[in-house]
Design an enzyme around this catalytic site. Structure first.
Site, PDB file in Angstrom:
ATOM      1  N   TRP A  76       1.119  -0.920   0.192  1.00 29.91           N
ATOM      2  CA  TRP A  76       0.062   0.169  -0.327  1.00 29.91           C
ATOM      3  C   TRP A  76       0.590   1.361   0.276  1.00 29.91           C
ATOM      4  O   TRP A  76       1.532   1.361   0.962  1.00 29.91           O
ATOM      5  CB  TRP A  76      -1.120   0.201   1.401  1.00 29.91           C
ATOM      6  N   ASN A 102       6.955  -3.772   6.053  1.00 25.33           N
ATOM      7  CA  ASN A 102       5.519  -3.196   6.355  1.00 25.33           C
ATOM      8  C   ASN A 102       6.156  -2.736   7.733  1.00 25.33           C
ATOM      9  O   ASN A 102       7.281  -2.158   7.753  1.00 25.33           O
ATOM     10  CB  ASN A 102       4.672  -4.031   7.281  1.00 25.33           C
ATOM     11  N   GLY A 103       5.886  -0.748   7.341  1.00 22.57           N
ATOM     12  CA  GLY A 103       6.042   0.362   7.949  1.00 22.57           C
ATOM     13  C   GLY A 103       7.094   1.644   7.221  1.00 22.57           C
ATOM     14  O   GLY A 103       6.622   2.004   5.929  1.00 22.57           O
ATOM     15  N   GLU A 482     -21.727   7.417  11.505  1.00 19.61           N
ATOM     16  CA  GLU A 482     -20.889   6.949  10.706  1.00 19.61           C
ATOM     17  C   GLU A 482     -21.413   6.139   9.134  1.00 19.61           C
ATOM     18  O   GLU A 482     -21.376   4.902   8.272  1.00 19.61           O
ATOM     19  CB  GLU A 482     -20.894   5.467  11.916  1.00 19.61           C
ATOM     20  N   LYS A 486     -19.969   4.713   6.372  1.00 22.07           N
ATOM     21  CA  LYS A 486     -19.896   4.053   5.376  1.00 22.07           C
ATOM     22  C   LYS A 486     -19.789   4.039   3.757  1.00 22.07           C
ATOM     23  O   LYS A 486     -19.218   3.046   2.984  1.00 22.07           O
ATOM     24  CB  LYS A 486     -21.412   3.431   5.752  1.00 22.07           C
ATOM     25  N   GLU A 489     -16.892   5.566   2.196  1.00 20.19           N
ATOM     26  CA  GLU A 489     -15.802   4.593   1.754  1.00 20.19           C
ATOM     27  C   GLU A 489     -16.012   2.972   1.101  1.00 20.19           C
ATOM     28  O   GLU A 489     -15.453   2.959   0.011  1.00 20.19           O
ATOM     29  CB  GLU A 489     -15.415   4.392   3.122  1.00 20.19           C
ATOM     30  N   HIS A 505     -26.500  27.050  10.067  1.00 23.51           N
ATOM     31  CA  HIS A 505     -25.241  27.949  10.415  1.00 23.51           C
ATOM     32  C   HIS A 505     -24.177  27.617   9.704  1.00 23.51           C
ATOM     33  O   HIS A 505     -22.843  28.480  10.149  1.00 23.51           O
ATOM     34  CB  HIS A 505     -24.621  28.048  12.154  1.00 23.51           C
ATOM     35  N   LYS A 605      -7.449  -2.066   5.210  1.00 20.45           N
ATOM     36  CA  LYS A 605      -8.016  -2.663   6.822  1.00 20.45           C
ATOM     37  C   LYS A 605      -7.444  -2.174   8.422  1.00 20.45           C
ATOM     38  O   LYS A 605      -7.689  -2.341   8.954  1.00 20.45           O
ATOM     39  CB  LYS A 605      -7.795  -3.992   6.802  1.00 20.45           C
TER      40      LYS A 605
HETATM   41  O1  M6R Z   1      -9.053  -1.189  13.185  1.00 22.82           O
HETATM   42  P1  M6R Z   1      -9.445   0.286  14.057  1.00 22.82           P
HETATM   43  O2  M6R Z   1     -10.484   0.003  15.093  1.00 22.82           O
HETATM   44  O3  M6R Z   1      -8.190   0.961  14.773  1.00 22.82           O
HETATM   45  O4  M6R Z   1      -9.280   0.800  12.478  1.00 22.82           O
HETATM   46  C1  M6R Z   1      -9.895   2.445  12.964  1.00 22.82           C
HETATM   47  C2  M6R Z   1     -10.025   3.119  11.623  1.00 22.82           C
HETATM   48  O5  M6R Z   1      -9.183   2.753  10.149  1.00 22.82           O
HETATM   49  C3  M6R Z   1     -11.421   2.333  10.623  1.00 22.82           C
HETATM   50  O6  M6R Z   1     -12.638   2.295  12.110  1.00 22.82           O
HETATM   51  C4  M6R Z   1     -12.344   2.537   9.608  1.00 22.82           C
HETATM   52  O7  M6R Z   1     -12.618   3.959   9.914  1.00 22.82           O
HETATM   53  C5  M6R Z   1     -12.929   1.743   9.072  1.00 22.82           C
HETATM   54  N1  M6R Z   1     -12.430   1.083   7.740  1.00 22.82           N
HETATM   55  C6  M6R Z   1     -14.350   2.047   8.359  1.00 22.82           C
HETATM   56  O8  M6R Z   1     -15.220   1.403   8.153  1.00 22.82           O
END
Ligand code: M6R
Length: 610
Positions: A76, A102-103, A482, A486, A489, A505, A605
């Protein structure tokens, strides 16, 4: 984000690596590659920009990749665009050493300049490439020693898989701030960023800690610290089924995971209710601390932050102490004010989100007690928090979180009820009533999931809108955040969530005839106020899709274009119900738009970089 898989053993490495990478696809990536070593062919590298299938096609049409030792990677992009050259593995100039990483190597520019000064030619724009060249620089016939030397120089975060053509009987791994799991099996030894990549081969795993180096060979794994002193590892048994990380007949993981929510809540909540009382086994917080608690801070990112927003409303109601919710990426740089009587709750599905982990460390450094709500067992945040409560949602594969969000909500509510009981701010009858409501929750969610026909219809009616506003007040605002995330994204529709009272406002200037507004009005106490905001946007010509409770639907229906309903419940649990139609709406809209639902563009993810 990036994914690593490694194998050394008695079987052909390439198919194991490709299968493992396929199971890591859900983490999000833009290129992939593998390195396999065999005595006859030496180090063979195949890597390419794009989907894993492109890599599979090259491997299956090219010269057969022989060898029983190899490393694989899904990248990524952070440093350097997605391209063949920037894909991993990266190889030393002499072609003997291959690395997947990774990192982020934070001091890579200084190292690069140093190596360029020695005449090293770089082929990519990545930070990772410096590791391959540095390894060559230090290699003196012992790759383990070379790795140890390099780890003393590089700064930043890393999970590393390294193979060396001259040492075909061992594969080296190292970790700092980026997860790596070791897998033990009769077939050989495995390495992976997460369990899903290797669970088909073994359930016997151990989790690498920061500063550890592992040496994998076909008969087992030895682990060392950076001084190369031996470290004993505890083994863990992965107790979920392989099928939990497979689609099981569903078209998408996201849909499967939406459907799994009632069961995930039963697992997370019901096993912690004994004789009508909440029991948190292993929680070290003592009653004295809970009673003297002055303030709670909730820290998280993305959807987990949205759970925190709901948590603020619910915990303040139950405990009558201030609850502050912070985005992890902001918290750590905001010079936070914390007290020893404060509790910091961090929420993370993956347990590896770098911002959340860094914020938690900062909170801990400042003397606060930390409690993590995490889904992935053995993850970095789970290990580093003073206390951890696991959501037992099972593996969540779709990038868009659903069942993790729901179980986090439930667990946070349970914590609130538990604390309120200890603090004496909840009457016994009220405690019993809330437990009864909690026990009814999964069945109510099942009802909702069964009647999703309306939602499919509304998705087909609204999927071609290019901009959507979600509005709500208090709990419904938190829920709107949320619902809006959803939708955007996975469907790529521009969407924003607003506290409904704030619209006038500024934002109301964007409401024109035909603008889609999703009005969330499940919270009874503010229903009338929410209605006034609905009337305001209707007066500007908005097309309003409302979400409310069944008992209020007739009133809502008088003013809006369409109504979705949820069963009535105590306020505490309303967001758990309300989120289901919003998840399904986002899912069906994305389906209509032909989006890659489980792997939305640019998203990962587990976000392991800042
Ligand atoms: O693994 P985490 O809960 O720390 O991840 C945080 C966010 O990256 C995660 O909730 C992201 O916003 C989701 N993909 C949303 O569906």
């Amino acid at each position: 984000m990036c994914g690593i898989v490694g194998y050394i053993g008695r079987e052909a490495a390439a198919p194991i690596l490709l299968d493992g990478l396929q199971r890591l696809e859900y983490r999000g990536y833009d290129s992939a590659g593998i390195a396999v070593h065999s005595e006859q062919n030496g180090l063979q590298i195949v890597k390419t920009k794009g989907r894993l299938q492109a890599l599979v096609d090259i491997v299956s049409t090219g010269k057969p990749l022989t060898g029983t030792m190899g490393i694989g990677h899904t990248r990524w992009a952070t440093h350097g665009e997605p391209s063949d050259e920037n894909s991993h593995p990266h190889v030393s100039e002499d072609g003997r050493i291959a690395v997947v990483h990774n990192g982020i190597i934070e001091n890579y520019i200084q190292i690069k300049e140093f190596l360029q000064g020695k005449g090293v030619q770089f082929r990519s724009q990545t930070d990772t490439e410096v590791i391959a060249h540095l390894l060559e620089y230090y290699y003196d016939g012992d790759i383990l020693q070379a790795v140890a030397s390099v780890l003393h120089i590089i700064e930043g975060s890393y999970a590393l898989g390294i193979i060396c053509a001259e040492e075909s009987s061992r594969l080296i791994a190292a970790r700092k701030d980026s997860p790596l799991i070791l897998g033990y099996s009769e077939k050989g030894s495995f390495l992976a960023s997460d369990v899903t990549a290797i669970i088909r081969h073994t359930r016997d795993v151990s989790y690498m800690e920061d500063g550890e180096i592992a040496v994998l060979d076909e008969n087992g794994i030895r682990v060392f610290n950076t001084m190369l002193e031996s470290v004993e590892k505890e083994h863990s048994f992965v107790d979920w089924e392989v099928s939990a990380a497979e689609k099981g007949g569903y078209e998408h993981f996201m849909f499967k995971e939406i459907m799994e929510q009632p069961e995930a809540i039963r697992k997370t909540a019901f096993s912690r209710i004994v004789d009508g009382r909440i029991v948190f086994e292993g929680l070290h917080l003592n009653e004295e601390f809970i009673q003297s608690l002055k303030k709670i801070h909730i820290i998280a990112c993305g959807s987990s932050y949205h759970v925190g927003m709901v948590g603020k409303c619910n915990l303040e109601r139950l405990l009558r102490i201030p609850v502050e919710v912070s985005l992890a990426s902001e918290f750590r740089y905001a010079e936070p004010i914390l007290d020893q009587d404060d509790l910091v709750i961090v929420i993370s599905q993956s347990g590896e989100t770098l911002d959340t982990m860094a914020a938690m460390r900062e909170a801990s450094r400042l003397g606060a007690r930390t409690l993590a709500i995490v889904n992935v067992v053995g993850s970095s945040i789970a290990k580093q928090a003073h206390d951890v409560l696991y959501t037992w949602a099972g593996p969540e594969i779709a990038v868009a979180t659903t069942k993790a969000y729901s179980t986090q909500l439930v667990l946070l509510n349970m914590l609130g009820i538990y604390f309120a009981d200890v603090r004496g701010s909840l009457a016994p009858a009220e405690y019993d009533r809330l437990i009864r409501e909690l026990l009814e929750l999964p069945a109510k969610m099942e009802q909702l999931l069964e009647k999703n026909g309306d939602i499919q219809y509304y998705a087909s009616r609204y999927f071609n809108h290019e901009s959507v506003f979600f509005i709500g007040r208090n709990l419904d605002y938190a829920l709107s955040l949320e619902g809006s995330l959803k939708l955007k994204e996975i469907s790529y529709i521009h969407s924003e969530a607003y506290a409904a009272g704030e619209l006038k406002h500024g934002t109301i200037s964007l409401i024109v005839p035909g603008t889609l507004v999703v009005a969330v009005g499940t919270y009874g106490k503010l229903f009338d106020k929410a209605m006034s905001n609905v009337i305001e946007v209707k007066a500007r010509g908005a097309d309003v899709l409302a979400l409310t409770t069944e008992d209020r639907a007739p009133e809502m229906a008088k003013y809006v274009d369409a109504v979705l309903t949820v069963p009535s419940a105590d306020d505490l649990f309303l967001p758990n119900l309300g989120v289901v139609p919003l998840q399904l709406f986002a899912y069906y809209v994305a389906l209509h738009r032909g989006c890659d639902i489980d792997k939305p563009r640019n998203l990962a993810k587990s976000v392991t970089v800042e």
